[in-house]
Structures are given as structure tokens and as C-alpha cells.
Write an enzyme that holds these catalytic residues in place. Structure first.
Site, PDB file in Angstrom:
ATOM      1  N   GLY A 144     -62.112  -9.190  14.051  1.00 33.40           N
ATOM      2  CA  GLY A 144     -62.472  -8.291  15.151  1.00 33.40           C
ATOM      3  C   GLY A 144     -61.250  -7.700  15.817  1.00 33.40           C
ATOM      4  O   GLY A 144     -61.170  -6.474  16.032  1.00 33.40           O
TER       5      GLY A 144
ATOM      6  N   THR B 299     -60.479 -16.714  11.486  1.00 34.04           N
ATOM      7  CA  THR B 299     -61.396 -17.668  10.866  1.00 34.04           C
ATOM      8  C   THR B 299     -61.922 -17.151   9.535  1.00 34.04           C
ATOM      9  O   THR B 299     -61.906 -17.855   8.526  1.00 34.04           O
ATOM     10  CB  THR B 299     -62.580 -17.955  11.816  1.00 34.04           C
ATOM     11  OG1 THR B 299     -62.058 -18.495  13.022  1.00 34.04           O
ATOM     12  CG2 THR B 299     -63.551 -18.938  11.195  1.00 34.04           C
ATOM     13  N   CYS B 300     -62.398 -15.928   9.509  1.00 30.84           N
ATOM     14  CA  CYS B 300     -63.066 -15.414   8.305  1.00 30.84           C
ATOM     15  C   CYS B 300     -62.145 -15.460   7.089  1.00 30.84           C
ATOM     16  O   CYS B 300     -62.508 -15.982   6.039  1.00 30.84           O
ATOM     17  CB  CYS B 300     -63.562 -13.987   8.542  1.00 30.84           C
ATOM     18  SG  CYS B 300     -64.250 -13.241   7.065  1.00 30.84           S
TER      19      CYS B 300
ATOM     20  N   CYS C  52     -65.323 -17.543   6.030  1.00 27.36           N
ATOM     21  CA  CYS C  52     -66.106 -16.814   5.024  1.00 27.36           C
ATOM     22  C   CYS C  52     -65.427 -16.692   3.663  1.00 27.36           C
ATOM     23  O   CYS C  52     -66.054 -16.969   2.633  1.00 27.36           O
ATOM     24  CB  CYS C  52     -66.397 -15.389   5.503  1.00 27.36           C
ATOM     25  SG  CYS C  52     -66.637 -15.216   7.259  1.00 27.36           S
TER      26      CYS C  52
ATOM     27  N   LYS D 240     -64.434 -20.104   1.835  1.00 26.75           N
ATOM     28  CA  LYS D 240     -65.727 -20.763   1.575  1.00 26.75           C
ATOM     29  C   LYS D 240     -66.439 -20.118   0.381  1.00 26.75           C
ATOM     30  O   LYS D 240     -66.889 -20.785  -0.531  1.00 26.75           O
ATOM     31  CB  LYS D 240     -66.581 -20.680   2.848  1.00 26.75           C
ATOM     32  CG  LYS D 240     -67.995 -21.186   2.806  1.00 26.75           C
ATOM     33  CD  LYS D 240     -69.031 -20.214   2.315  1.00 26.75           C
ATOM     34  CE  LYS D 240     -69.083 -18.860   2.952  1.00 26.75           C
ATOM     35  NZ  LYS D 240     -69.656 -18.791   4.278  1.00 26.75           N
TER      36      LYS D 240
ATOM     37  N   TYR E 225     -75.441 -23.326   9.245  1.00 28.26           N
ATOM     38  CA  TYR E 225     -74.832 -22.548   8.162  1.00 28.26           C
ATOM     39  C   TYR E 225     -73.762 -23.357   7.411  1.00 28.26           C
ATOM     40  O   TYR E 225     -73.753 -23.438   6.200  1.00 28.26           O
ATOM     41  CB  TYR E 225     -74.048 -21.370   8.746  1.00 28.26           C
ATOM     42  CG  TYR E 225     -74.756 -20.131   9.148  1.00 28.26           C
ATOM     43  CD1 TYR E 225     -75.479 -20.066  10.329  1.00 28.26           C
ATOM     44  CD2 TYR E 225     -74.646 -18.980   8.385  1.00 28.26           C
ATOM     45  CE1 TYR E 225     -76.068 -18.884  10.734  1.00 28.26           C
ATOM     46  CE2 TYR E 225     -75.232 -17.790   8.782  1.00 28.26           C
ATOM     47  CZ  TYR E 225     -75.946 -17.751   9.962  1.00 28.26           C
ATOM     48  OH  TYR E 225     -76.524 -16.584  10.357  1.00 28.26           O
TER      49      TYR E 225
ATOM     50  N   GLU F  32     -73.821 -24.898   3.545  1.00 33.18           N
ATOM     51  CA  GLU F  32     -72.927 -24.248   2.574  1.00 33.18           C
ATOM     52  C   GLU F  32     -71.988 -25.269   1.936  1.00 33.18           C
ATOM     53  O   GLU F  32     -71.799 -25.277   0.707  1.00 33.18           O
ATOM     54  CB  GLU F  32     -72.133 -23.132   3.260  1.00 33.18           C
ATOM     55  CG  GLU F  32     -73.031 -21.965   3.646  1.00 33.18           C
ATOM     56  CD  GLU F  32     -72.302 -20.784   4.261  1.00 33.18           C
ATOM     57  OE1 GLU F  32     -72.859 -19.693   4.246  1.00 33.18           O
ATOM     58  OE2 GLU F  32     -71.173 -20.954   4.772  1.00 33.18           O
TER      59      GLU F  32
ATOM     60  N   ALA G 265     -76.477 -13.883   5.762  1.00 31.74           N
ATOM     61  CA  ALA G 265     -76.666 -14.668   4.545  1.00 31.74           C
ATOM     62  C   ALA G 265     -76.143 -16.072   4.773  1.00 31.74           C
ATOM     63  O   ALA G 265     -75.233 -16.280   5.572  1.00 31.74           O
ATOM     64  CB  ALA G 265     -75.911 -14.034   3.392  1.00 31.74           C
TER      65      ALA G 265
ATOM     66  N   HIS H  19     -87.558  -3.270 -12.832  1.00 34.54           N
ATOM     67  CA  HIS H  19     -88.081  -4.355 -13.640  1.00 34.54           C
ATOM     68  C   HIS H  19     -87.142  -4.692 -14.786  1.00 34.54           C
ATOM     69  O   HIS H  19     -86.582  -3.775 -15.381  1.00 34.54           O
ATOM     70  CB  HIS H  19     -89.453  -3.938 -14.204  1.00 34.54           C
ATOM     71  CG  HIS H  19     -90.165  -5.048 -14.884  1.00 34.54           C
ATOM     72  ND1 HIS H  19     -90.687  -6.125 -14.200  1.00 34.54           N
ATOM     73  CD2 HIS H  19     -90.410  -5.262 -16.209  1.00 34.54           C
ATOM     74  CE1 HIS H  19     -91.247  -6.952 -15.072  1.00 34.54           C
ATOM     75  NE2 HIS H  19     -91.086  -6.457 -16.281  1.00 34.54           N
TER      76      HIS H  19
ATOM     77  N   GLU I 238     -87.755  -6.838  -7.155  1.00 36.25           N
ATOM     78  CA  GLU I 238     -88.946  -5.972  -7.195  1.00 36.25           C
ATOM     79  C   GLU I 238     -90.128  -6.612  -6.474  1.00 36.25           C
ATOM     80  O   GLU I 238     -91.054  -5.917  -6.043  1.00 36.25           O
ATOM     81  CB  GLU I 238     -89.319  -5.596  -8.635  1.00 36.25           C
ATOM     82  CG  GLU I 238     -89.835  -6.742  -9.476  1.00 36.25           C
ATOM     83  CD  GLU I 238     -90.194  -6.322 -10.909  1.00 36.25           C
ATOM     84  OE1 GLU I 238     -90.805  -5.263 -11.077  1.00 36.25           O
ATOM     85  OE2 GLU I 238     -89.840  -7.062 -11.845  1.00 36.25           O
TER      86      GLU I 238
HETATM   87  P1  NDP Z   1     -74.709 -24.042  13.926  1.00 35.26           P
HETATM   88  O1  NDP Z   1     -74.750 -23.836  15.372  1.00 35.26           O
HETATM   89  O2  NDP Z   1     -75.268 -23.026  13.003  1.00 35.26           O
HETATM   90  O3  NDP Z   1     -75.380 -25.436  13.543  1.00 35.26           O
HETATM   91  C1  NDP Z   1     -75.011 -26.620  14.181  1.00 35.26           C
HETATM   92  C2  NDP Z   1     -75.774 -27.767  13.580  1.00 35.26           C
HETATM   93  O4  NDP Z   1     -75.275 -28.984  14.114  1.00 35.26           O
HETATM   94  C3  NDP Z   1     -77.254 -27.737  13.902  1.00 35.26           C
HETATM   95  O5  NDP Z   1     -77.964 -28.235  12.792  1.00 35.26           O
HETATM   96  C4  NDP Z   1     -77.368 -28.689  15.102  1.00 35.26           C
HETATM   97  O6  NDP Z   1     -78.591 -29.339  15.172  1.00 35.26           O
HETATM   98  C5  NDP Z   1     -76.314 -29.720  14.737  1.00 35.26           C
HETATM   99  N1  NDP Z   1     -75.766 -30.420  15.880  1.00 35.26           N
HETATM  100  C6  NDP Z   1     -75.250 -29.883  17.010  1.00 35.26           C
HETATM  101  N2  NDP Z   1     -74.789 -30.870  17.817  1.00 35.26           N
HETATM  102  C7  NDP Z   1     -75.017 -32.031  17.175  1.00 35.26           C
HETATM  103  C8  NDP Z   1     -74.776 -33.393  17.486  1.00 35.26           C
HETATM  104  N3  NDP Z   1     -74.189 -33.729  18.624  1.00 35.26           N
HETATM  105  N4  NDP Z   1     -75.151 -34.341  16.601  1.00 35.26           N
HETATM  106  C9  NDP Z   1     -75.749 -33.995  15.450  1.00 35.26           C
HETATM  107  N5  NDP Z   1     -75.995 -32.730  15.076  1.00 35.26           N
HETATM  108  C10 NDP Z   1     -75.647 -31.758  15.941  1.00 35.26           C
HETATM  109  O7  NDP Z   1     -73.180 -24.305  13.648  1.00 35.26           O
HETATM  110  P2  NDP Z   1     -72.262 -24.210  12.380  1.00 35.26           P
HETATM  111  O8  NDP Z   1     -71.138 -25.092  12.716  1.00 35.26           O
HETATM  112  O9  NDP Z   1     -73.003 -24.475  11.114  1.00 35.26           O
HETATM  113  O10 NDP Z   1     -71.862 -22.646  12.338  1.00 35.26           O
HETATM  114  C11 NDP Z   1     -71.310 -21.985  13.446  1.00 35.26           C
HETATM  115  C12 NDP Z   1     -71.474 -20.485  13.381  1.00 35.26           C
HETATM  116  O11 NDP Z   1     -70.655 -19.931  12.384  1.00 35.26           O
HETATM  117  C13 NDP Z   1     -72.888 -20.018  13.095  1.00 35.26           C
HETATM  118  O12 NDP Z   1     -73.525 -19.715  14.305  1.00 35.26           O
HETATM  119  C14 NDP Z   1     -72.716 -18.784  12.271  1.00 35.26           C
HETATM  120  O13 NDP Z   1     -72.940 -17.624  13.041  1.00 35.26           O
HETATM  121  C15 NDP Z   1     -71.282 -18.802  11.811  1.00 35.26           C
HETATM  122  N6  NDP Z   1     -71.245 -18.930  10.346  1.00 35.26           N
HETATM  123  C16 NDP Z   1     -71.771 -17.935   9.576  1.00 35.26           C
HETATM  124  C17 NDP Z   1     -71.769 -18.046   8.214  1.00 35.26           C
HETATM  125  C18 NDP Z   1     -72.379 -16.983   7.369  1.00 35.26           C
HETATM  126  O14 NDP Z   1     -72.628 -15.902   7.852  1.00 35.26           O
HETATM  127  N7  NDP Z   1     -72.693 -17.249   6.097  1.00 35.26           N
HETATM  128  C19 NDP Z   1     -71.194 -19.209   7.534  1.00 35.26           C
HETATM  129  C20 NDP Z   1     -70.695 -20.201   8.441  1.00 35.26           C
HETATM  130  C21 NDP Z   1     -70.732 -20.037   9.794  1.00 35.26           C
HETATM  131  P3  NDP Z   1     -79.861 -28.711  15.958  1.00 35.26           P
HETATM  132  O15 NDP Z   1     -80.419 -27.675  15.057  1.00 35.26           O
HETATM  133  O16 NDP Z   1     -80.725 -29.900  16.135  1.00 35.26           O
HETATM  134  O17 NDP Z   1     -79.303 -28.177  17.239  1.00 35.26           O
END
Ligand code: NDP
Length: 458
Positions: free
Chosen positions: A16, A42-43, A48, A51, A177, A181, A340, A435, A440
């Protein structure tokens, strides 16, 4: 403007910050950008891009396993983790060089070191002060670890990308996410993976069918998913770690990774002292033009915790540069942004989930298909693709498209354009498919899923 050293000073050279600074530079603005880590953020450096390179690496396991069904004899494949990591690092080094060159060629001055606001027009980096008419905070976010006994033994995605070797048994805590992944990457490369989630399903906020089907596919691939499980302590043992849960279980692992969310990088950079308002999550509060509570201080990307995706940060950054330096005010529309998840199989999604569509629109029609992709009729793999359309009954507009299956991210990008254009289900139906493809199916789904009430009554 001459009263300041720069027209804009950007804190953070991630996707950004770099995009915004370059666009500003292209309009003749005098711009500087500071970075205390590697250029690319980060990306490019620890998200991204590396990864996705590891995802590609892991996917070869599928290709080897599936080749036999097509007549190939493949010697048992052997993977060398160090080779993959070294190749990935070379590519990241190359990209960082590209980013540095891009800044240089746009006339943006790179100041290496950590930036801290001294006042609303001054940033200090490594003891030197720089003044600017506008300041852009693009400092990103970092992984957060919960306060669990022994948490110092856990790694985050930052370290996961640079492990010296691939551990045999890996526990990943979290179901977002990043967790799914990395579960796919480590599983594909041959590790035993156990995902520990505190809720019932993975991927909070995604469509429920996606969440359920992904868990089925991951389990099918041998990934263990322990739901409703909360880690209470991590103990180091001679060989690896022992984990205890609130449910009274213990289990062991060679590596423990936490992917439990990310928080904005707003500490220690003088934001609050300068009067910049932060929200409860410590994200910079901004309006729809990325303006903070202090005039001339702006923020974009993950530090604002709006939609934490690279292309969104880039769009926000460019919009700001257009607004400030090209007399072309632009507001980013944060609706219907496709995203995604590079799980195995991957997910592509755009628009509303069924749950959100019912909440906002009331009557919706759901079209859903789940099928074995043609490739797997010969490969022998039991994987199934799931595709789903969420349609507003009154207007016939398609509100959401969701897919779990090979190439889902590539397919959904095109559908995101259709949603932006307000396409109706009728227009999807009028579109002739390609096809034979999986894609499709998105234009050939005819049968509505029975209403939840009707389905319950059957
Ligand atoms: P997320 O916020 O997506 O997920 C966090 C996960 O951790 C959830 O499952 C949550 O559970 C769990 N959690 C949170 N606190 C605790 C805890 N204290 N104990 C146990 N489990 C816990 O975070 P990520 O770290 O996966 O990703 C961060 C961001 O990075 C995302 O919002 C995304 O936008 C971005 N990202 C995008 C990608 C892409 O576009 N492909 C790839 C990677 C990251 P619960 O659901 O119960 O809250």
C-alpha cells in the site's frame, strides 16, 4: 509547500505505502518513504508471495499421486525443503530489488529505519527529522499470540516461511486464512498436521457450505481438525512439545504454529501522541477517503483494519495519491471484493454469504452444486468441487459466488466483474459455458436448493 521537506512522507514500504508513494511521485509530488524492515512489506516478504510459492511446491504432491491414473509411473517422490526455501528466498530477494528500483525510478526517496511521528507534520527516522505536508501511515499489521503458558515456544507465519527443516508433526492453532493455508502446505510436503480450532468450523465469516466442505476435504487429505479445542499450555520436551487443552487432552508435536489473527502496527510510532484516533483493536480510524482524525495524516491498508488484503491496500493508496496530487478524488468501494484462500483445495469467493444475504435481503435463492471434477475420474482422488450462487429473489441479482475446488481463485476473479456490474441470475443463465470446465457450472446451475424451512419439513 516549500515550508516542508516533502509533499508526502509515508511510514511503511509495503504494497500500500509503495503504491501510494509511487503514484504520488508520478504526479510530481516530492515523496519519501521509510521502512524498518525489508522493502515490500508483509505481502512480498512474509505473506502472500512466499506463501503462494510454497503452495505451488506442495501441490506437486497431488500431481505425483494423480499421475498413475493417467498411465504414468513415478518413482516415489522425495522433497527437499531446503531447496524450496532457498528458491523462494531468491525470488523474494529479486522482488525486493524490483520494489526498491520502482521507488527509485518514481523519484521516491527511501529512508531506511523506523519512522515515528513527532508532530502532525514531522517524522523522525534514526534520529533525523523530516517534515511533510501530508503523512501517510501504511505500517501494516503483525501476528498476535494469545497469553497461553509456553507461548514463547510457538512460531507464527513469519517463522513458518523460513524453517530450517520440515518438522514431522505440526500443530497449527487457529482456523483462519493463514492456518488453513499453512495446513495445506505442510500436509502437501509430507508433515502430519493437526489444526486446533476453538469453534466448530474453520474460516469464520465465509459461507457455511465452504466452511463445512473445506473441513471435509482437508480431513480427506489426512489433516486432523480438532474443533472446540482450546490450548492451555505448551511444554517443551526432549523431542518437541506437549500441548494441553482445556478439554483435558494432551498431545505432542515437533512444531507449534499460531495463526490466531493479526493486529495493526500502531505502537511506538507516535500516532496517539500526534492525536490520531485508534479504535478498540488499535487500528487507525479513517473516513472513506483514508483521512485520520488529524488533518493531513492519512492511513491505508492493514493498519486501518478495513479489508486486510493487498489489492485493497494498493487501491486505497492509489486513491489517496489521486485525491491529493491529481485533483481526482477517489473513494474505494469496499463492497463485493473477491478474495481467495490458497488452501488445498483452494477457495474463491465474492459477494455475500448465504447467511449475510438472508439477513440483509430476506428472500434469497440458493443454487449449489457439488461434483467430482473430471480430472479425478481418472486420478482416483475423492475430492469434490463445491460451487454456490446466492441470488436476491426480488431483483434476481447475484449477491454472492462461492467456490471450493481447483482453480477457484482464478475463476472467481472473472465473476467478481459480473457482480460489480450487478449481473442477474438470468444473465448468468444466458451466458454460454466453456466445455469441459468446472467454471461452466456457474452458468448452468438451474435447480434451487430447497428453502431451509421446506427442507426441514421434508
Ligand atoms: P483470522 O482473523 O482470519 O483468523 C484467526 C483465527 O484464529 C480464527 O480461526 C480465530 O478463531 C482464531 N483465534 C483467534 N484468537 C484465538 C485464541 N486466543 N485461541 C485460539 N484461536 C484463536 O487471522 P489470520 O491470522 O488467519 O489472518 C489474518 C488476516 O490476513 C486475514 O484477515 C486476511 O485478511 C489476511 N490474509 C489473507 C490471505 C489471502 O487473501 N489469501 C492469506 C492470509 C492472510 P474464531 O473464528 O473462533 O475467532
Amino acid at each position: 509547500m516549500a515550508q516542508y521537506d516533502f509533499d508526502m512522507f509515508t511510514i511503511g514500504a509495503g504494497s500500500g505505502g509503495v503504491a501510494s508513494s509511487r503514484r504520488a511521485g508520478s504526479y510530481g509530488a516530492k515523496v519519501a518513504i521509510c521502512e524498518d524492515s525489508r522493502v515490500g512489506g508483509t505481502c512480498v516478504i512474509r505473506g502472500c508471495v512466499p506463501k503462494k510459492l510454497l503452495v505451488y511446491g506442495a501441490q506437486f504432491a497431488d500431481a505425483f499421486a494423480e499421475a498413475a491414473g493417467f498411465g504414468w509411473t513415478v518413482a516415489p517422490p522425495v522433497h527437499d525443503w531446503a531447496t524450496l526455501i532457498a528458491a523462494k528466498n531468491r525470488e523474494i530477494d529479486r522482488l525486493e530489488g524490483v520494489y526498491r528500483d520502482l521507488l527509485k525510478n518514481s523519484g521516491v526517496r527511501l529512508v531506511e529505519g523506523r519512522g515515528r511521528l513527532i508532530d502532525p507534520h514531522t517524522v523522525e527516522v534514526e534520529g533525523k527529522r523530516y517534515t511533510a505536508a501530508n503523512i501517510l501511515v501504511a505500517s501494516g499489521a503483525h501476528p498476535v499470540l494469545p497469553a497461553v503458558r509456553g507461548i514463547e515456544h510457538a512460531i507464527t507465519s513469519n517463522e513458518a516461511l523460513d524453517l530450517a527443516s520440515l518438522p514431522r508433526r505440526i500443530v497449527i492453532v487457529g482456523g483462519g486464512y493463514i492456518a488453513v493455508e499453512f495446513a495445506g502446505i505442510f500436509n502437501g510436503l509430507g508433515a502430519e498436521v493437526c489444526l486446533v480450532i476453538r469453534g466448530e468450523e474453520l474460516l469464520g465469516g465465509f459461507d457455511d457450505d465452504i466452511r463445512v466442505c473445506l473441513a471435509q476435504e482437508m480431513r480427506q487429505r489426512g489433516i486432523e481438525i480438532r474443533s472446540r479445542s482450546q490450548i492451555t499450555g505448551i511444554d517443551k520436551r526432549d523431542h518437541g512439545f506437549e500441548l494441553a487443552t482445556a478439554q483435558g487432552e494432551t498431545f505432542s508435536a515437533d512444531l507449534v504454529m499460531y495463526a490466531t489473527g493479526r493486529r495493526p502496527n500502531t505502537r511506538g510510532i507516535g500516532l496517539e501522541e500526534a492525536g490520531v484516533r485508534l479504535d478498540a483493536e488499535r487500528a487507525v480510524v479513517v473516513d472513506d477517503r483514508s483521512r485520520s482524525s488529524v488533518p493531513h495524516i492519512y492511513a491505508i491498508g492493514d493498519v486501518t483494519n478495513r479489508l486486510n488484503l493487498t489489492p485493497v491496500a494498493i487501491a486505497e493508496g492509489r486513491a489517496l495519491a489521486e485525491t491529493l496530487f491529481n485533483d481526482n478524488p477517489i473513494q474505494i468501494d469496499h463492497r463485493d471484493i473477491a478474495t481467495a484462500v490458497f488452501s488445498q483445495p483452494p477457495i474463491g469467493t465474492v459477494g455475500l454469504t448465504e447467511r449475510e444475504a438472508r439477513r440483509r435481503h430476506g428472500a434469497v435463492d440458493i443454487y449449489r452444486t457439488r461434483f467430482r471434477p473430471m480430472k479425478h475420474t481418472l486420478s482416483g482422488r475423492e475430492e469434490r468441487t463445491m460451487m454456490k450462487l446466492v441470488v436476491d429473489r426480488q431483483s434476481d441479482r447475484v449477491l454472492g459466488c462461492h467456490m471450493l475446488g481447483a482453480d477457484a481463485p482464478e475463476i472467481i476473479q472473472g465473476l467478481a466483474i459480473a457482480l460489480k456490474c450487478g449481473a442477474t441470475k438470468r444473465q448468468f443463465d444466458q451466458t454460454i459455458g466453456i466445455h469441459p470446465t468446472a467454471a461452466e457450472e456457474f452458468v448452468t446451475m438451474r435447480d434451487k436448493v430447497p428453502e431451509p424451512k421446506a427442507a426441514a419439513a421434508e
